[in-house]
Design a protein around this motif. Structure first.
Motif, PDB file in Angstrom:
ATOM      1  N   SER A  22      -1.680 -11.282  29.189  1.00  0.00           N
ATOM      2  CA  SER A  22      -0.393 -10.771  29.672  1.00  0.00           C
ATOM      3  C   SER A  22      -0.349  -9.249  29.773  1.00  0.00           C
ATOM      4  O   SER A  22       0.266  -8.713  30.697  1.00  0.00           O
ATOM      5  CB  SER A  22       0.753 -11.292  28.813  1.00  0.00           C
ATOM      6  OG  SER A  22       0.629 -10.836  27.484  1.00  0.00           O
ATOM      7  N   ARG A  26       0.422  -7.441  33.201  1.00  0.00           N
ATOM      8  CA  ARG A  26       1.540  -6.512  33.300  1.00  0.00           C
ATOM      9  C   ARG A  26       1.081  -5.186  33.916  1.00  0.00           C
ATOM     10  O   ARG A  26       1.756  -4.630  34.793  1.00  0.00           O
ATOM     11  CB  ARG A  26       2.152  -6.272  31.939  1.00  0.00           C
ATOM     12  CG  ARG A  26       3.429  -5.461  31.983  1.00  0.00           C
ATOM     13  CD  ARG A  26       4.068  -5.415  30.635  1.00  0.00           C
ATOM     14  NE  ARG A  26       5.460  -5.648  30.464  1.00  0.00           N
ATOM     15  CZ  ARG A  26       6.404  -5.871  31.329  1.00  0.00           C
ATOM     16  NH1 ARG A  26       6.139  -5.961  32.586  1.00  0.00           N
ATOM     17  NH2 ARG A  26       7.652  -6.057  31.006  1.00  0.00           N
ATOM     18  N   SER A  29       0.468  -5.702  37.617  1.00  0.00           N
ATOM     19  CA  SER A  29       1.699  -5.925  38.379  1.00  0.00           C
ATOM     20  C   SER A  29       2.561  -4.667  38.436  1.00  0.00           C
ATOM     21  O   SER A  29       3.343  -4.503  39.375  1.00  0.00           O
ATOM     22  CB  SER A  29       2.481  -7.098  37.808  1.00  0.00           C
ATOM     23  OG  SER A  29       2.812  -6.882  36.460  1.00  0.00           O
ATOM     24  N   ALA A  35       6.476  -5.580  37.947  1.00  0.00           N
ATOM     25  CA  ALA A  35       5.907  -5.980  36.653  1.00  0.00           C
ATOM     26  C   ALA A  35       6.730  -7.061  35.968  1.00  0.00           C
ATOM     27  O   ALA A  35       6.186  -8.077  35.530  1.00  0.00           O
ATOM     28  CB  ALA A  35       5.762  -4.765  35.747  1.00  0.00           C
ATOM     29  N   ASP A  36       8.024  -6.852  35.856  1.00  0.00           N
ATOM     30  CA  ASP A  36       8.863  -7.823  35.142  1.00  0.00           C
ATOM     31  C   ASP A  36       8.907  -9.168  35.850  1.00  0.00           C
ATOM     32  O   ASP A  36       8.787 -10.219  35.215  1.00  0.00           O
ATOM     33  CB  ASP A  36      10.291  -7.292  34.973  1.00  0.00           C
ATOM     34  CG  ASP A  36      10.356  -6.121  34.001  1.00  0.00           C
ATOM     35  OD1 ASP A  36       9.444  -6.010  33.158  1.00  0.00           O
ATOM     36  OD2 ASP A  36      11.315  -5.329  34.099  1.00  0.00           O
ATOM     37  N   SER A  39       5.452 -10.976  35.570  1.00  0.00           N
ATOM     38  CA  SER A  39       5.222 -11.431  34.195  1.00  0.00           C
ATOM     39  C   SER A  39       6.059 -12.666  33.882  1.00  0.00           C
ATOM     40  O   SER A  39       5.569 -13.628  33.290  1.00  0.00           O
ATOM     41  CB  SER A  39       5.546 -10.319  33.201  1.00  0.00           C
ATOM     42  OG  SER A  39       4.647  -9.250  33.353  1.00  0.00           O
ATOM     43  N   ARG A  40       7.324 -12.630  34.265  1.00  0.00           N
ATOM     44  CA  ARG A  40       8.193 -13.793  34.028  1.00  0.00           C
ATOM     45  C   ARG A  40       7.721 -15.012  34.799  1.00  0.00           C
ATOM     46  O   ARG A  40       7.727 -16.129  34.278  1.00  0.00           O
ATOM     47  CB  ARG A  40       9.636 -13.470  34.400  1.00  0.00           C
ATOM     48  CG  ARG A  40      10.369 -12.767  33.285  1.00  0.00           C
ATOM     49  CD  ARG A  40      11.851 -12.629  33.591  1.00  0.00           C
ATOM     50  NE  ARG A  40      12.077 -11.196  33.666  1.00  0.00           N
ATOM     51  CZ  ARG A  40      12.672 -10.552  34.656  1.00  0.00           C
ATOM     52  NH1 ARG A  40      13.183 -11.193  35.664  1.00  0.00           N
ATOM     53  NH2 ARG A  40      12.799  -9.251  34.638  1.00  0.00           N
TER      54      ARG A  40
END
Length: 169
Positions: A22, A26, A29, A35-36, A39-40
């Protein structure tokens, strides 16, 4: 219960590897500016695969309970309380979920370590991420297996003995 355990292992494997990588995901991304969101999405996909395995455990539990209708009727007719019957019926789905999750975790940790040592993952594999993913995979597997298996087992154990004996023949 073998197929649900294998599916759960696959989900656990994916969850652990996703969490292990991860930090690198991250970083990559962030360069794209999302990024958020990325990741989600990655975590959501991994957990969804894990829950598919647990849903398979629930389906098998429902079938198992349906095949044991007569047995449940005999137990009820002999005065066995509902709670121990439900607990006994929950052993199989819990065992499938735990063994599947642990097998997936073990395989993912070994894979993550090997990938990290070999340098095949450009961003690296985090041991903290592997540990977090392992915990999440086992807890989610067990909790979801219990949550999806309690209702069919409780309903089956709650049927009147005469009804269970008549329909289970």
């Amino acid at each position: 219960m073998v197929l649900p355990a294998i599916t759960t292992a696959t989900g656990a494997y994916l969850v652990v590897l996703v969490f292990g990588m991860s930090a690198g995901i991250r970083e990559q991304s962030e360069s794209l500016g999302y990024a958020d969101e990325i990741s989600r999405a990655v975590v959501l996909i991994a957990v969804t695969v894990l829950l598919v395995g647990v849903a398979e455990v629930a389906v098998v539990t429902t079938r198992t309970v349906a095949h044991r209708t007569r047995e449940l009727g005999v137990l009820a007719a002999n005065g066995v309380p509902r709670a121990p019957v439900v607990a006994a019926l929950l052993v199989e789905p819990l065992l499938a979920a735990v063994l599947g999750a642990l097998a997936g975790v073990l395989l993912a940790v070994v894979t993550g370590i090997v990938l990290g040592i070999a340098g095949l993952v450009a961003t690296g594999v985090s041991s903290a991420g592997l540990a977090a993913g392992s915990g999440i995979a086992v807890v989610v597997s067990v909790a979801a297996a219990v949550a999806t298996s309690v209702v069919p087992t409780w309903k089956a154990a709650s049927r009147p003995p005469v009804q269970s004996l008549a329909s289970g023949a």
